[in-house]
Enzyme design. Structure first.
Site, PDB file in Angstrom:
ATOM      1  N   ASP A 301     -95.182 -14.337 -25.227  1.00 38.48           N
ATOM      2  CA  ASP A 301     -94.918 -12.676 -25.321  1.00 38.48           C
ATOM      3  C   ASP A 301     -94.818 -12.016 -26.616  1.00 38.48           C
ATOM      4  O   ASP A 301     -93.944 -11.352 -26.644  1.00 38.48           O
ATOM      5  CB  ASP A 301     -93.906 -12.302 -24.163  1.00 38.48           C
ATOM      6  CG  ASP A 301     -94.287 -10.974 -23.741  1.00 38.48           C
ATOM      7  OD1 ASP A 301     -95.288 -10.218 -24.292  1.00 38.48           O
ATOM      8  OD2 ASP A 301     -93.283 -10.394 -23.039  1.00 38.48           O
ATOM      9  N   PHE A 319     -89.759  -2.207 -26.247  1.00 33.21           N
ATOM     10  CA  PHE A 319     -89.452  -3.360 -25.726  1.00 33.21           C
ATOM     11  C   PHE A 319     -90.481  -4.337 -26.280  1.00 33.21           C
ATOM     12  O   PHE A 319     -91.683  -4.180 -26.598  1.00 33.21           O
ATOM     13  CB  PHE A 319     -89.686  -3.542 -24.205  1.00 33.21           C
ATOM     14  CG  PHE A 319     -88.613  -2.661 -23.479  1.00 33.21           C
ATOM     15  CD1 PHE A 319     -87.673  -3.402 -22.992  1.00 33.21           C
ATOM     16  CD2 PHE A 319     -89.065  -1.637 -22.820  1.00 33.21           C
ATOM     17  CE1 PHE A 319     -86.813  -2.427 -21.938  1.00 33.21           C
ATOM     18  CE2 PHE A 319     -88.113  -0.757 -22.193  1.00 33.21           C
ATOM     19  CZ  PHE A 319     -86.872  -1.375 -21.790  1.00 33.21           C
TER      20      PHE A 319
HETATM   21 ZN   LIG Z   1     -95.371  -8.446 -19.699  1.00 34.25          ZN
END
Ligand SMILES: [Zn+2]
Length: 421
Positions: A301, A319
């Site tokens: 990620d 984020f």
């Molecule tokens: Zn995600």
């Protein structure tokens, strides 16, 4: 032609053994035993190194188009190679979102001849807005390798149809499990850390509710892959679904098995990502899920952001954390060297299983006939995570941490694309 000599070969199917690896014509020609170098063959000495099939990262954000100040296709590919990641699946939450065949064709042209193989996932819904399905068949013809609205949860009303359509096209559907109504304005895990920091919390149920509705939709309609699982309860739900034979897979990321919300000691947005760092009990459950086969793969990620945005603090910064360059040493240090998983299981988590998810039948193994993609790791020496990265961004929660297992070299299609030092 390239001969990798004297390494420890780690294949997720046949196991580990010392030996040599001969690469020719972009493929693995011979694997194992002593191999004599053919005339004019380049030789790479892998004494003391662990030789893995090149890593396949099913979850990478390259920020192009829209946020090239944080990352580009080119810098993402260089960061991937420096991390031993020879294949990366890019997420479609760009600006504009990747929901059209013309944009996908343009990006695929720009991704040619880079030091890592960049594959593209396309948005599952138009504009990633969740209102109507994107033109999935046309996106497949343009080269999409998966569908996802990552950054947003797939809309539950459309989910059965999206699962059946992706299955009929033979491409994986990936879901970011998060119920935004429950997330609200939360920025860290709801619980002691949120109270200690005085910040709004993200309740675990925001993830678990979406995980369960996704698993149920898969049971009735077809395959679904769950992204970045972070909770003990998510792992338990995935385990139960698999025990029932449902067609589901799941990934987690190194930060969820290395850190917990107790590690957030200051207002530092390099510890802010979605889902958030959870409790220590959750972290241990993720480790158990990796060890017992419930979790199929580790993805980064990798989510670069410009420094000026990440200095806004936990409440206001975006984020996401980067992860490509710390993937291997975190997996070696936290999983292999601590005995959580074997090196052979690690090769399945980092290479073979993501290759299978993406239908890459010639990737993920060190066996004759497979693609000549290789990651060589050095388990002997510990280095601190540096402040500067090959990536265009540096938003990592691991800066300064001492780790073993850094990539010594990476090979893509038989060519050396990264060498340390
Ligand atoms: Zn995600």
């Amino acid at each position: 032609m390239l001969l990798i000599k004297n390494g420890l070969l780690i294949d997720p199917v046949s196991g580990e053994r010392p030996g040599d690896l001969l690469l020719a014509g972009g493929r693995i020609r011979l694997a194992g035993g002593r191999i004599k170098a053919p005339p004019s063959c380049e030789v790479l000495d892998a004494s003391g190194l662990w030789v893995f099939p090149g890593f396949v990262d099913a979850h990478v954000h390259a920020r192009e188009p829209g946020a090239e100040g944080a990352e580009t296709l080119e810098s993402a590919a260089r960061a991937a190679a420096a991390g031993g990641v020879t294949t990366a699946l890019l997420m479609p939450n760009t600006a504009p979102p990747l929901d059209s065949p013309s944009l996908l064709r343009r990006l695929r042209r720009r991704a040619k001849n880079l030091p890592a193989s960049l594959l593209f996932s396309a948005a599952a819904t138009r504009g990633r807005a969740g209102g109507a399905a994107a033109p999935l068949a046309a996106l497949k013809r343009a080269g999409a390798r998966a569908f996802t609205d990552d950054g947003s949860c797939l809309p539950r009303l459309l989910l059965p149809g999206l699962i059946r359509k992706a299955a009929s096209l033979g491409l994986p559907l990936l879901d970011h499990p998060e119920d935004f109504r429950l997330t609200g304005d939360g920025v860290v895990n709801a619980g002691p850390a949120a109270r200690r920091l005085g910040l709004p919390g993200i309740p675990p149920m925001a993830e678990l509710r979406a995980v369960i509705s996704g698993l149920l939709a898969a049971a009735d309609n077809g395959p679904l892959h769950l992204q970045h699982l972070s909770l003990a309860s998510s792992v338990a739900a995935l385990r139960a679904a698999k025990a029932s034979g449902w067609p589901v897979t799941g990934e987690t990321c190194p930060h969820y098995f290395t850190l917990s919300d107790a590690d957030i000691v200051a207002d530092d947005a390099d510890f802010k990502m979605k889902p958030p760092l959870r409790s220590e009990a959750d972290r241990r459950a993720v480790l158990r899920g990796l060890a017992d086969g419930t979790i199929d793969m580790i993805a980064t990620d990798h989510a670069p952001h410009e420094r000026r945005l990440k200095t806004l603090g936990l409440r206001r910064a975006p984020f996401g954390v980067i992860g490509l360059e710390t993937l291997a040493p975190l997996c070696v240090t936290e999983l292999a060297l601590k005995g959580v998983v074997t090196k052979v299981r690690l090769a399945a988590l980092l290479s073979l299983n993501p290759a299978r998810l993406l239908g890459l039948r010639k990737k993920g193994r060190l066996a004759p006939g497979f693609d000549a993609d290789v990651a060589l790791l050095d388990p002997r020496r510990a280095w601190r995570v540096p402040e500067r990265f090959v990536s265009g961004s540096s938003n990592s929660p691991f800066v300064g941490r001492r780790l073993r297992g850094w990539p010594a070299a990476a090979v893509l299609a038989g060519k050396i694309v990264f060498r340390a030092g």
